[in-house]
Design a protein around this motif. Structure first.
Motif, short mmCIF file in Angstrom:
data_model
loop_
_atom_site.label_atom_id
_atom_site.label_comp_id
_atom_site.label_asym_id
_atom_site.label_seq_id
_atom_site.Cartn_x
_atom_site.Cartn_y
_atom_site.Cartn_z
N VAL A 274 18.66 -2.22 -44.02
CA VAL A 274 19.12 -0.84 -43.85
C VAL A 274 18.51 -0.31 -42.56
O VAL A 274 17.30 -0.15 -42.46
CB VAL A 274 18.70 0.04 -45.05
CG1 VAL A 274 19.20 1.46 -44.85
CG2 VAL A 274 19.23 -0.54 -46.34
N TRP A 276 16.79 1.77 -39.90
CA TRP A 276 15.96 2.96 -40.10
C TRP A 276 16.32 4.04 -39.08
O TRP A 276 16.63 3.77 -37.92
CB TRP A 276 14.48 2.61 -39.93
CG TRP A 276 13.59 3.77 -40.24
CD1 TRP A 276 13.07 4.10 -41.45
CD2 TRP A 276 13.14 4.78 -39.33
NE1 TRP A 276 12.31 5.24 -41.37
CE2 TRP A 276 12.34 5.69 -40.06
CE3 TRP A 276 13.33 5.01 -37.97
CZ2 TRP A 276 11.74 6.80 -39.48
CZ3 TRP A 276 12.73 6.12 -37.40
CH2 TRP A 276 11.94 7.00 -38.15
N MET A 280 17.85 8.64 -42.44
CA MET A 280 17.72 7.77 -43.61
C MET A 280 16.37 7.95 -44.27
O MET A 280 16.25 7.89 -45.50
CB MET A 280 17.92 6.31 -43.20
CG MET A 280 19.34 5.95 -42.77
SD MET A 280 20.57 6.26 -44.06
CE MET A 280 20.01 5.20 -45.37
N TRP A 284 14.96 8.71 -48.42
CA TRP A 284 13.86 8.02 -49.11
C TRP A 284 12.78 9.01 -49.53
O TRP A 284 12.21 8.90 -50.62
CB TRP A 284 13.28 6.94 -48.19
CG TRP A 284 14.23 5.82 -47.91
CD1 TRP A 284 15.12 5.27 -48.77
CD2 TRP A 284 14.41 5.14 -46.66
NE1 TRP A 284 15.84 4.27 -48.16
CE2 TRP A 284 15.43 4.17 -46.86
CE3 TRP A 284 13.83 5.24 -45.41
CZ2 TRP A 284 15.85 3.32 -45.85
CZ3 TRP A 284 14.25 4.38 -44.40
CH2 TRP A 284 15.26 3.43 -44.62
N TYR A 338 22.39 8.52 -50.88
CA TYR A 338 21.74 7.47 -50.10
C TYR A 338 22.63 6.23 -49.98
O TYR A 338 22.77 5.65 -48.90
CB TYR A 338 20.40 7.10 -50.75
CG TYR A 338 19.81 5.81 -50.24
CD1 TYR A 338 19.25 5.73 -48.97
CD2 TYR A 338 19.83 4.66 -51.02
CE1 TYR A 338 18.72 4.55 -48.49
CE2 TYR A 338 19.31 3.47 -50.55
CZ TYR A 338 18.75 3.42 -49.29
OH TYR A 338 18.23 2.24 -48.83
N ALA A 341 25.43 6.96 -47.55
CA ALA A 341 24.96 6.99 -46.16
C ALA A 341 24.57 5.60 -45.67
O ALA A 341 24.78 5.26 -44.50
CB ALA A 341 23.77 7.94 -46.05
N LYS A 342 24.02 4.78 -46.56
CA LYS A 342 23.59 3.44 -46.17
C LYS A 342 24.77 2.60 -45.69
O LYS A 342 24.65 1.85 -44.71
CB LYS A 342 22.91 2.76 -47.36
CG LYS A 342 22.44 1.35 -47.08
CD LYS A 342 21.69 0.77 -48.27
CE LYS A 342 22.60 0.56 -49.45
NZ LYS A 342 21.93 -0.16 -50.56
N ALA A 346 24.41 4.68 -41.65
CA ALA A 346 23.08 4.20 -41.27
C ALA A 346 23.08 3.54 -39.90
O ALA A 346 22.19 3.79 -39.07
CB ALA A 346 22.56 3.23 -42.33
N TRP A 349 23.55 6.20 -37.13
CA TRP A 349 22.35 7.02 -37.01
C TRP A 349 21.24 6.26 -36.29
O TRP A 349 20.48 6.85 -35.53
CB TRP A 349 21.88 7.47 -38.38
CG TRP A 349 22.76 8.53 -38.99
CD1 TRP A 349 23.70 9.28 -38.34
CD2 TRP A 349 22.76 8.96 -40.35
NE1 TRP A 349 24.30 10.16 -39.21
CE2 TRP A 349 23.75 9.99 -40.45
CE3 TRP A 349 22.06 8.60 -41.49
CZ2 TRP A 349 24.02 10.63 -41.66
CZ3 TRP A 349 22.32 9.24 -42.69
CH2 TRP A 349 23.30 10.25 -42.77
#
Length: 367
Positions: A274, A276, A280, A284, A338, A341-342, A346, A349
């Motif tokens: 994933v 970073w 993101m 978490w 999450y 978005a992953k 991701a 971003w």
């Protein structure tokens, strides 16, 4: 310091102190490197309800081997016996244990007193006041500890906060030791930990693993061959001839290969894939906050400092006011966001973050 030719006397020299002769029974010169035994242990809790507890399982095992022992007492007796054996062989010992007992108590029947008789001392309590190590323990009683022999110099030690570095109902314990003094000139190489692909918490991977193992066993007729081998051993009066030993070893290697190949295919690992980015990281942090608050609502000990940091970091200063039901809903919703978005944002971003970082670095370079 040197040894006389007779090998029985030790002569010491130091400063202005007069030379002295010390009688010794024996002198063993070991290698440059010393052996260090690191042990991780779990002592069964007291007798509980049901037959699935660790205490009940140990009790069942002892009955099978005709030992009428209390599992908690037998655990300490066997461990102390093994530690004494290691010490007799010249090894230094580091023991990390979930004792299910107050490790600060030094009564004659306490586990700390038993370890002291084997030459082990609690390492963290020398540098740190006692701290609760289990989330559901409402008293300031540590039930976990790290015990070391005197040949392992402790530089520092302490406790991590709950849910720091790993998700567990116990907090982490740590010590910093002098490796050069503990191991001599030997420096161990770092080992790369590879997670197992067979996870018992994943029912799909377990089901696939069992299917692949059964298929592999059937392909090589392993059950039939193993049954014939057992019949042959019974016919010979439970005697293993060299020929039967070779057949058994060959069969065992084949079974092991089938199981390992099945594990390799039971699930795919995707750690660290994933990308970073600060956005993101926000997901978490929110999930960590909801998890900690939910544990607190269930009566578990959590780090209040970590909760405050996460509330400040996520911009949710009133999150602690939510009920347990609301916290579960927030956690479920955050996980859904999450996952979306992953898979969707991701990667982009991450690129945007690196672009901003590169521009800032160039501006700083030309100032």
């Amino acid at each position: 310091m040197f040894v006389s030719k007779e090998g029985r006397k030790l002569k010491a020299h130091g400063g202005n102190v007069q030379d002295s002769l010390i009688e010794v029974n024996d002198l063993v010169r070991g290698p440059i490197s010393k052996d260090l035994v690191v042990v991780s242990a779990y002592r069964p809790n007291k007798q509980g309800l049901g037959g699935s507890t660790v205490w009940a399982q140990h009790r069942l095992h002892f009955h099978a081997v005709n030992r009428k022992n209390n599992p908690r007492k037998a655990f300490v007796d066997d461990l102390c016996k093994q530690i004494t054996k290691w010490r007799d062989e010249g090894c230094e010992v580091v023991l990390g244990i979930d004792a299910n007992e107050d490790v600060t108590v030094n009564a004659p029947q306490s586990i700390r007193h038993r370890f002291q008789a084997c030459g082990l001392e609690e390492a963290i309590l020398k540098h740190h006041p006692p701290q609760v190590t289990h989330q559901r323990n409402q008293w300031n009683i540590p039930i976990d500890g790290i015990f070391t022999t005197l040949g392992v110099p402790i530089l520092a030690g302490g406790y991590y906060a709950f849910d720091e570095f790993f998700d567990c109902d116990h907090c982490g314990l740590w010590i910093d030791i002098d490796l050069s003094a503990s191991l001599g000139n030997f420096q161990p190489q770092k080992s790369n930990f590879t997670p197992r692909k067979l996870s018992l918490q994943d029912s799909r991977s377990v089901s696939k693993y069992l299917q692949l193992v059964h298929k592999g066993y059937a392909k090589y007729s392993i059950p039939e061959r193993l049954n014939k081998l057992n019949q042959r051993i019974d016919h010979l009066g439970h005697q293993m001839t060299p020929s039967l030993v070779r057949k058994y070893n060959c069969l065992h290697r084949q079974m092991y290969t089938v199981r390992r190949q099945a594990e390799e295919k039971c699930r795919a690992l995707a750690p660290g894939k994933v990308p970073w980015s600060p956005k993101m990281q926000g997901f978490w942090d929110c999930m960590s906050l909801w998890k900690l608050l939910l544990k607190g609502k269930k009566g578990c000990r959590v780090s209040s400092r970590k909760v405050r940091r996460l509330m400040k970091k996520t911009g949710l200063p009133q999150a602690w006011r939510k009920s347990a039901v609301d916290l579960e809903d927030c956690l479920k919703q955050e996980r859904s966001l999450y996952k979306q978005a992953k898979h969707t944002y991701a990667a982009q971003w991450r690129k945007d973050f690196l672009t901003v970082q590169t521009k800032d670095a160039k501006k700083h370079q030309w100032k």
